[in-house]
Design a protein around this motif. Structure first.
Motif, PDB file in Angstrom:
ATOM      1  N   ALA A  99      -5.356   2.035  11.550  1.00 26.10           N
ATOM      2  CA  ALA A  99      -5.191   3.046  10.439  1.00 26.10           C
ATOM      3  C   ALA A  99      -6.502   3.916  10.285  1.00 26.10           C
ATOM      4  N   ALA A 100      -6.403   4.964   9.804  1.00 27.93           N
ATOM      5  CA  ALA A 100      -7.533   5.869   9.656  1.00 27.93           C
ATOM      6  C   ALA A 100      -7.638   6.565   8.316  1.00 27.93           C
ATOM      7  N   SER A 101      -6.439   6.592   7.688  1.00 26.81           N
ATOM      8  CA  SER A 101      -6.554   7.240   6.189  1.00 26.81           C
ATOM      9  C   SER A 101      -5.521   6.501   5.479  1.00 26.81           C
ATOM     10  N   ALA A 102      -5.751   6.708   3.947  1.00 25.54           N
ATOM     11  CA  ALA A 102      -4.735   6.251   3.028  1.00 25.54           C
ATOM     12  C   ALA A 102      -4.896   7.171   1.803  1.00 25.54           C
ATOM     13  N   LYS A 103      -3.578   6.919   1.114  1.00 34.97           N
ATOM     14  CA  LYS A 103      -3.487   7.487  -0.295  1.00 34.97           C
ATOM     15  C   LYS A 103      -2.924   6.469  -1.436  1.00 34.97           C
ATOM     16  N   ASN A 104      -3.442   6.555  -2.473  1.00 35.08           N
ATOM     17  CA  ASN A 104      -3.011   5.572  -3.686  1.00 35.08           C
ATOM     18  C   ASN A 104      -2.516   6.432  -4.840  1.00 35.08           C
ATOM     19  N   LYS A 105      -1.110   6.173  -5.006  1.00 38.01           N
ATOM     20  CA  LYS A 105      -0.646   7.119  -6.416  1.00 38.01           C
ATOM     21  C   LYS A 105      -0.517   6.383  -7.400  1.00 38.01           C
ATOM     22  N   HIS A 106      -0.909   5.188  -7.411  1.00 43.91           N
ATOM     23  CA  HIS A 106      -0.685   4.284  -8.725  1.00 43.91           C
ATOM     24  C   HIS A 106      -1.584   4.814  -9.714  1.00 43.91           C
ATOM     25  N   SER A 107      -1.320   4.370 -11.008  1.00 44.91           N
ATOM     26  CA  SER A 107      -1.905   5.016 -12.165  1.00 44.91           C
ATOM     27  C   SER A 107      -2.986   4.258 -12.823  1.00 44.91           C
ATOM     28  N   SER A 108      -3.199   2.797 -12.176  1.00 43.87           N
ATOM     29  CA  SER A 108      -3.995   1.902 -12.747  1.00 43.87           C
ATOM     30  C   SER A 108      -4.550   0.848 -11.722  1.00 43.87           C
ATOM     31  N   TYR A 109      -4.146   0.845 -10.716  1.00 39.62           N
ATOM     32  CA  TYR A 109      -4.605  -0.274  -9.486  1.00 39.62           C
ATOM     33  C   TYR A 109      -5.392   0.276  -8.443  1.00 39.62           C
ATOM     34  N   TYR A 110      -6.395  -0.271  -8.155  1.00 41.49           N
ATOM     35  CA  TYR A 110      -7.161   0.092  -6.645  1.00 41.49           C
ATOM     36  C   TYR A 110      -6.071  -0.602  -5.593  1.00 41.49           C
TER      37      TYR A 110
END
Length: 226
Positions: A175-186
């Protein structure tokens, strides 16, 4: 030993006596103590090695408070520890009976990230290019995500969806990149399986166009709150 006069004094009060280890006479003044708690029947005397009391002595109020506070601290620490271990393996959005099954088979995994109910997306290329997969729950090892049920031979790796570069390839160490759209968690990617080793902590509602510590070296994933 106590003098006859002191023993007679104890008997005259009608108080039960319990012998404790004797104390040398030259230390008598140190041990001669009287405690009288006003408004109650509790009392005890130390008289040259003889303990007398009419009832057991209750713990002082301040001691009870300390015990209560310490108990609360122990319970809070235990709860925090349990909460941390749960956050590693369980999802941020909801509990499930089989997170591995959902990570493998849910239709949410291969939707666009904008449409998916799963909050974390991992990409084959930098800058969110190539194939991707949405992840809803902690992954102990990208190389083996067993769904349970009937005995199954071999490993069951998590693979990319989509089309283009990387489609249907294993995600582990790829894997090379990532997105996190959660509002309160890493969303945390780890170098080693089992949530160990160097990690990339992708903050909530954040994205990394190129991973740092886990670039093509990603072995596990967890949700974390601080």
């Amino acid at each position: 030993m106590a003098s006859p006069t002191e023993k007679d004094e104890v008997r005259s009060r009608g108080i039960r006596s319990i012998a404790i280890p004797s104390i040398s006479w030259n230390k008598k003044s140190r041990w001669q103590k009287r405690l009288l708690i006003k408004g109650s029947e509790w009392q005890h005397d130390y008289v040259c090695g003889i303990l007398t009391h009419s009832n057991p002595i209750p713990a002082p109020t301040d001691q009870k408070k300390r015990i209560a506070v310490n108990s609360k601290k122990i319970l809070a620490t235990a709860a925090a520890t349990i909460g941390l271990s749960m956050s590693l393996a369980m999802p941020a959005q909801a509990d499930t009976a089989n997170p591995n099954l959902d990570n493998q088979m849910s239709p949410e995994t291969c939707k666009s990230q904008a449409a998916s109910g799963y909050k974390f997306a991992i990409y084959y290329n930098s800058n969110y290019g190539g194939a991707w997969r949405n992840i809803g729950y902690g992954v102990y090892d990208f190389g083996h995500v067993p769904i349970g049920g009937a005995p199954q031979g071999g490993l069951q790796p998590l693979r990319y969806c989509g089309t283009g570069a990387g489609a249907n390839q294993d995600i582990k160490n790829n894997a090379a990149s990532a997105k996190n759209k959660h509002s309160s968690y890493y969303g945390v990617l780890y170098y080693n399986s089992g949530y160990k080793g160097n990690a990339d902590w992708i903050g909530w509602q954040n994205s990394w166009s190129k991973l740092i510590n886990t670039y093509n070296q990603n072995a596990s994933f967890s949700w974390q709150s601080i």
